[in-house]
Scaffold this active site. Structure first.
Site, PDB file in Angstrom:
ATOM      1  N   GLU A  28       7.417 -21.539   7.838  1.00 20.87           N
ATOM      2  CA  GLU A  28       7.648 -20.654   8.990  1.00 20.87           C
ATOM      3  C   GLU A  28       8.700 -21.211   9.938  1.00 20.87           C
ATOM      4  O   GLU A  28       9.253 -20.487  10.758  1.00 20.87           O
ATOM      5  CB  GLU A  28       6.347 -20.416   9.748  1.00 20.87           C
ATOM      6  CG  GLU A  28       5.856 -21.590  10.581  1.00 20.87           C
ATOM      7  CD  GLU A  28       4.711 -21.178  11.496  1.00 20.87           C
ATOM      8  OE1 GLU A  28       4.825 -21.468  12.703  1.00 20.87           O
ATOM      9  OE2 GLU A  28       3.728 -20.582  11.028  1.00 20.87           O
ATOM     10  N   GLU A  45       0.804  -1.211   0.000  1.00 18.03           N
ATOM     11  CA  GLU A  45       0.000   0.000   0.000  1.00 18.03           C
ATOM     12  C   GLU A  45       0.845   1.274   0.000  1.00 18.03           C
ATOM     13  O   GLU A  45       0.312   2.372  -0.177  1.00 18.03           O
ATOM     14  CB  GLU A  45      -0.940  -0.002   1.207  1.00 18.03           C
ATOM     15  CG  GLU A  45      -2.054  -1.047   1.076  1.00 18.03           C
ATOM     16  CD  GLU A  45      -2.957  -1.119   2.289  1.00 18.03           C
ATOM     17  OE1 GLU A  45      -2.553  -0.649   3.367  1.00 18.03           O
ATOM     18  OE2 GLU A  45      -4.065  -1.656   2.153  1.00 18.03           O
TER      19      GLU A  45
END
Length: 311
Positions: free
Chosen positions: A125, A94
């Site tokens: 992960e 963004e």
């Protein structure tokens, strides 16, 4: 599998985390009317801003350190797995339309790569090596900042990213939602926003995710304010890539200058659509090339360019 990562040891480790704690008082939540569940959830969410507020000094110190490095050309890199990784990618994605940054300036890394944004990549992960590989592809410098994001504060990918980045001389920030976390300990700036047990046991996409989103909003937004990407509370570096943003650009110029629509259109045309340049053209009563030069000489800070124009 090492003894440190056996299922039994991992379960014992999770038992110590506040984000994983079981709440007996909510054991019958599935029997409640929908409105009552919604009220409970809303009440839980309402507690998050206070948890963030308690960490504001640490957040502000981290932002100042990030802005100092980005002003020298450094990058802001988020690294996380699962929800935490997705939130980092979201915040990074963004920044270009909001602040006209290059896509390489704020980067989001998620364990497992882009595919992990929409699907679970098993085991990603758990790999510190994967974090090192992802960061090495960026060729870190001492002006870069790496933010490890993990609700538990123990995720190997996030911890490994911070450890490796620190070894490369980059600034490091560890954002977690548990006290005394390995992630915060590994980073120069540890930010632990302790939101407590979740409504659904261990579902850290809830309060922990909300807390992480709020902190990431601050990290990127206030850093960009420090870098001169705003004029007051106006997004003067907004990238007008669609009709809505083009309309917003005109509105921002109008709010900043009070100019008439014809003058705004003239200034935006002369500025090549750059809002900040158009504002300077109007407020300093100058031309496009001069406005561009003044902004370049002022490192993009509009207030400084306006001061120079008046001297």
């Amino acid at each position: 599998m090492t003894s440190a990562s056996t299922p039994r040891n991992l379960r014992a480790e999770l038992d110590t985390l506040t984000t994983e704690a079981f709440r007996p008082e909510l054991a019958e939540i599935d029997q409640l009317p929908t409105l009552d569940i919604a009220r409970l959830m809303n009440g839980e969410d309402a507690s998050v801003p206070a948890a963030v507020a308690s960490r504001l000094p640490e957040i502000a110190a981290a932002i100042d350190a990030v802005a100092e490095r980005m002003a020298r050309g450094g990058r802001l890199v988020y690294a996380g797995a699962g929800t935490a990784g997705r939130l980092g990618v979201l915040d990074a994605s963004e920044c270009p339309p909001t602040f006209n940054t290059d896509p390489t300036e704020v980067v989001g890394l998620i364990a497992g790569g882009p595919e992990a944004m929409v699907t679970s990549i098993e085991g990603a992960e758990d790999s510190k090596d994967l974090a090192r590989t992802d960061l090495d592809a960026l060729v870190l410098t001492p002006d870069d900042t790496v933010v490890g994001i993990s609700a538990s504060g123990r995720t190997p990918y996030a911890v490994g990213a911070v450890e490796h980045a620190r070894g490369q001389g980059a600034l490091t920030i560890g954002l977690s939602c548990n006290p005394g976390s390995a992630l915060a300990a590994a980073a120069e700036h540890g930010i632990e926003v302790v939101v407590g047990p979740e409504l659904l046991t261990g579902s850290t996409r809830l309060k922990a995710g909300t807390a992480q989103k709020l902190v990431l909003n601050m990290l990127s937004t206030i850093t960009m304010i420090r870098l001169g990407k705003t004029y007051g509370n106006l997004m003067v570096d907004v990238r007008a890539s669609n009709e809505k943003l083009r309309a917003r650009s005109r509105r921002i110029v109008a709010l900043a200058t009070g100019a008439t629509d014809p003058d705004i259109e003239r200034a935006l045309t002369e500025a090549g659509g750059e809002v900040k340049t158009a504002i300077l053209i109007l407020l300093a009563d100058t031309d496009g090339p001069t406005a561009t030069r003044l902004l370049t000489d002022s490192d993009g800070h509009l207030r400084a360019a306006l001061k120079s124009a008046g001297e």
